[in-house]
Design a protein around this motif. Structure first.
Motif, mmCIF file in Angstrom:
data_model
loop_
_atom_site.group_PDB
_atom_site.id
_atom_site.type_symbol
_atom_site.label_atom_id
_atom_site.label_comp_id
_atom_site.label_asym_id
_atom_site.label_seq_id
_atom_site.Cartn_x
_atom_site.Cartn_y
_atom_site.Cartn_z
ATOM 1 N N UNK A 153 97.634 -4.180 -10.068
ATOM 2 C CA UNK A 153 97.586 -5.056 -8.897
ATOM 3 C C UNK A 153 98.169 -4.358 -7.664
ATOM 4 N N UNK A 260 102.723 -4.864 -2.741
ATOM 5 C CA UNK A 260 104.093 -4.933 -3.290
ATOM 6 C C UNK A 260 104.148 -5.856 -4.503
ATOM 7 N N UNK A 261 104.672 -5.305 -5.585
ATOM 8 C CA UNK A 261 104.680 -6.037 -6.855
ATOM 9 C C UNK A 261 106.075 -6.138 -7.466
ATOM 10 N N UNK A 262 107.031 -5.405 -6.890
ATOM 11 C CA UNK A 262 108.405 -5.606 -7.331
ATOM 12 C C UNK A 262 108.877 -6.922 -6.727
ATOM 13 N N UNK A 263 109.363 -7.845 -7.570
ATOM 14 C CA UNK A 263 109.796 -9.147 -7.030
ATOM 15 C C UNK A 263 110.859 -8.887 -5.963
ATOM 16 N N UNK A 264 110.596 -9.292 -4.713
ATOM 17 C CA UNK A 264 111.517 -8.947 -3.631
ATOM 18 C C UNK A 264 112.848 -9.693 -3.749
ATOM 19 N N UNK A 281 99.936 -6.060 4.419
ATOM 20 C CA UNK A 281 100.950 -6.376 3.427
ATOM 21 C C UNK A 281 100.359 -7.398 2.479
ATOM 22 N N UNK A 282 100.440 -7.111 1.186
ATOM 23 C CA UNK A 282 99.934 -8.082 0.202
ATOM 24 C C UNK A 282 100.652 -7.848 -1.110
ATOM 25 N N UNK A 283 101.174 -8.921 -1.654
ATOM 26 C CA UNK A 283 101.866 -8.781 -2.927
ATOM 27 C C UNK A 283 101.803 -10.062 -3.703
ATOM 28 N N UNK A 284 102.662 -10.146 -4.694
ATOM 29 C CA UNK A 284 102.719 -11.360 -5.497
ATOM 30 C C UNK A 284 102.745 -11.041 -6.974
ATOM 31 N N UNK B 275 105.710 -13.120 -1.437
ATOM 32 C CA UNK B 275 105.354 -12.745 -2.806
ATOM 33 C C UNK B 275 104.809 -13.955 -3.567
ATOM 34 N N UNK B 278 101.583 -15.383 -2.293
ATOM 35 C CA UNK B 278 100.445 -14.486 -2.586
ATOM 36 C C UNK B 278 99.356 -14.570 -1.515
ATOM 37 N N UNK B 280 97.790 -12.538 1.987
ATOM 38 C CA UNK B 280 97.721 -11.284 2.746
ATOM 39 C C UNK B 280 98.156 -11.487 4.178
ATOM 40 N N UNK B 281 98.691 -10.443 4.747
ATOM 41 C CA UNK B 281 99.165 -10.511 6.119
ATOM 42 C C UNK B 281 98.758 -9.215 6.811
#
Lengths: 338, 338
Positions: A153, A260-264, A281-284, B275, B278, B280-281
């Motif tokens: 991801x 970003x996939x490390x839980x912030x 920026x996209x994570x989750x 996160x 989920x 996007x930005x």
């Protein structure tokens, strides 16, 4: 049965609990083939994340179905299954849009550091194989449940595609799987930011073309040098701290993306900073359920061997030692045999 | 000549200045056909953005080239040109990657609320037409320079594509151009969040299918209702305040995207919030130079008429009235005839 509970930071015990039972008609009970400890389990272990004690640990799992609830339609006892660390129905609009990790019925799996576990929404969450995988393949299947899917991801969210220049921030298990995933998605250049020799070696095995051992401003400068001052198309952030996030944004080119996939943990951004940097920026939580059929197929065909991140293997009764080893960075990731 | 200077918040004057001159061999001097006041000019006007006084105002422009520096190769005197509000060389890696607004030689245009202006990096920044546009087309060409291009970027950054459900937050000139842009990119449903009747009407003319007048939690709830509880695929944030950003994130579906083009003022995000949501930005100064050839062509062919956002037209000598009208929300956007 016995299972793994965390009573307080640093206090993990393998102790007697009730056997898991079907609680809802959509549940399944599985007998785990193996399980493991996740980097994210270390946050509460280190006191960095409050929790209600005692907490049932474990969210990565694969194994054999032994019982299903009355409304389970597609999953059957006897099947070998892998499931995501996020429970999902696989039918709601968010699942259909590709984000089962934001399912309308989302729950986070727990209690999988045990010989048996209850999996809610079995039809939506679990993916079955036609045959039993080999012993060698079990750790690879287990990896698909979270660590590989999460690395994958990071690569997808960062937009890695054929020919990309990618940077992976973080050399934990997810970071190493992110290197492998960037490779799977066709990255031409993969710069792994890693200070540990053994992890650098594994990163190279998984496809890293360059290693940058420095951090902070110095690390950013080295990556900029490696990319002729341009920065990377895609940056895979696999830690979750302000320092790693700043580093990720610092090595990303304008118009590029940070997945970003490390839980912030206590990470913040300013709108103005993101605006003038012009970086995506996209994570989750990773939408692992969407990836599972493909990742499992690649494992079964021998294309990928994502099990090398398990550099410590213990019988599950010694789970507390496994946490200690990861906390002290003596192990990247601990596989627990049940 | 005379030009527009801001001496202090609320204090805009049209006063005598030196004529613009070629300062570098890559400059051009243009005679403006028209110019205008930008929503972003109101930030310093309202004291919300410190600046060095006096500040030469104006960054939206089109007109005839009257002189070029010795190293200008493709732009010639006599041509009608439109340029982006961001100066760019159009050759550096960031420009080539599609982000001229993050050009290695990026400068922000200034001094264009005047009859003449100096445009640096003329070959990279300006796009010429084959013929002079008609009087009717001049405001449309001018709009391409920033407000339309910025609205278009909101739609692109938010990933609007055929069949998308889009929400536009903000009914200023950029918001209205974002509606038009979402339509141009094939959005099936466009929900404009607007409280002003005249702007609602214009939003509908430009393609909005639904209007939501409420804001905050109530506005979010209304959009969720309109989308069956799912949220929008694409959200175009055209304001730049915490409230508008929270609203944008609140109406976006998981896996969807917020494109933000309103320069953020004291907007912050938490890593954890982004996160688990989920979403996007992506934002920044719009890469208008990349869009110009296409947008100008659409104007010349009569496909789009982005000039309706100019609801007040003044001779440039009355520029101070134009600022006042926009500050007091009596006008969406002021066109200045030179």
């Amino acid at each position: 049965m016995y299972a793994t509970l965390m009573h307080a930071p640093g206090d993990v015990r393998y102790e007697r609990v009730d056997d898991p039972k079907i609680l809802k008609p959509t549940d399944a009970i599985i007998e785990l083939s193996a399980t493991c400890i996740c980097g994210s389990d270390l946050w509460p272990y280190r006191g960095a994340q409050p929790f209600e004690e005692p907490m049932h640990m474990g969210h990565e799992y694969c194994g054999k179905v032994i019982e299903v609830g009355s409304e389970v339609r597609t999953i059957r006892p006897g099947q070998f299954v892998v499931g995501s660390f996020v429970i999902s129905d696989n039918t709601c609009p968010h699942c259909q849009f590709g984000y089962p990790s934001s399912c309308e019925q989302r729950e986070f799996m727990s209690g999988a550091q045990a010989p048996y576990a209850r999996v809610p929404l079995a039809d939506g969450t679990l993916v079955a194989t036609e045959e039993m995988p080999t012993d060698e393949q079990i750790p690879y299947m287990l990896a698909s449940s979270d660590v590989l899917g999460t690395g994958y991801y990071a690569a997808e969210a960062a937009g890695v595609t054929n020919g990309s220049t990618a940077v992976v921030v973080g050399d934990g298990a997810v970071g190493l799987m992110a290197v492998l995933s960037a490779k799977m998605r066709g990255a031409e250049r993969i710069i792994a930011m890693s200070r540990h020799e053994s992890r650098q070696k594994l990163a190279r095995e998984y496809g890293a073309t360059d290693i940058v051992a420095s951090r902070g401003e110095e690390g950013i400068a080295e990556v900029m040098d490696l990319t002729n001052g341009v920065g990377a198309d895609a940056v895979l952030e696999c830690v979750g701290l302000q320092q790693s996030m700043d580093q990720a944004l610092g090595v990303c080119r304008p118009g590029g993306a940070v997945g970003f996939v490390g839980v912030p943990h206590e990470v913040t951004f300013t709108g103005e900073g993101l605006f003038f940097a012009q970086k995506r920026l996209f994570g989750g939580p990773a939408p692992v359920r969407r990836y599972l059929p493909d990742l499992m197929q690649r494992v079964l065909e021998g294309e990928i061997k994502p099990g090398k991140v398990f550099d410590l293997e213990l019988p599950i009764a010694e789970v507390a030692d496994g946490y200690r080893a990861m906390d002290e960075r003596r192990a990247i990731k601990t596989l627990l045999r049940v």
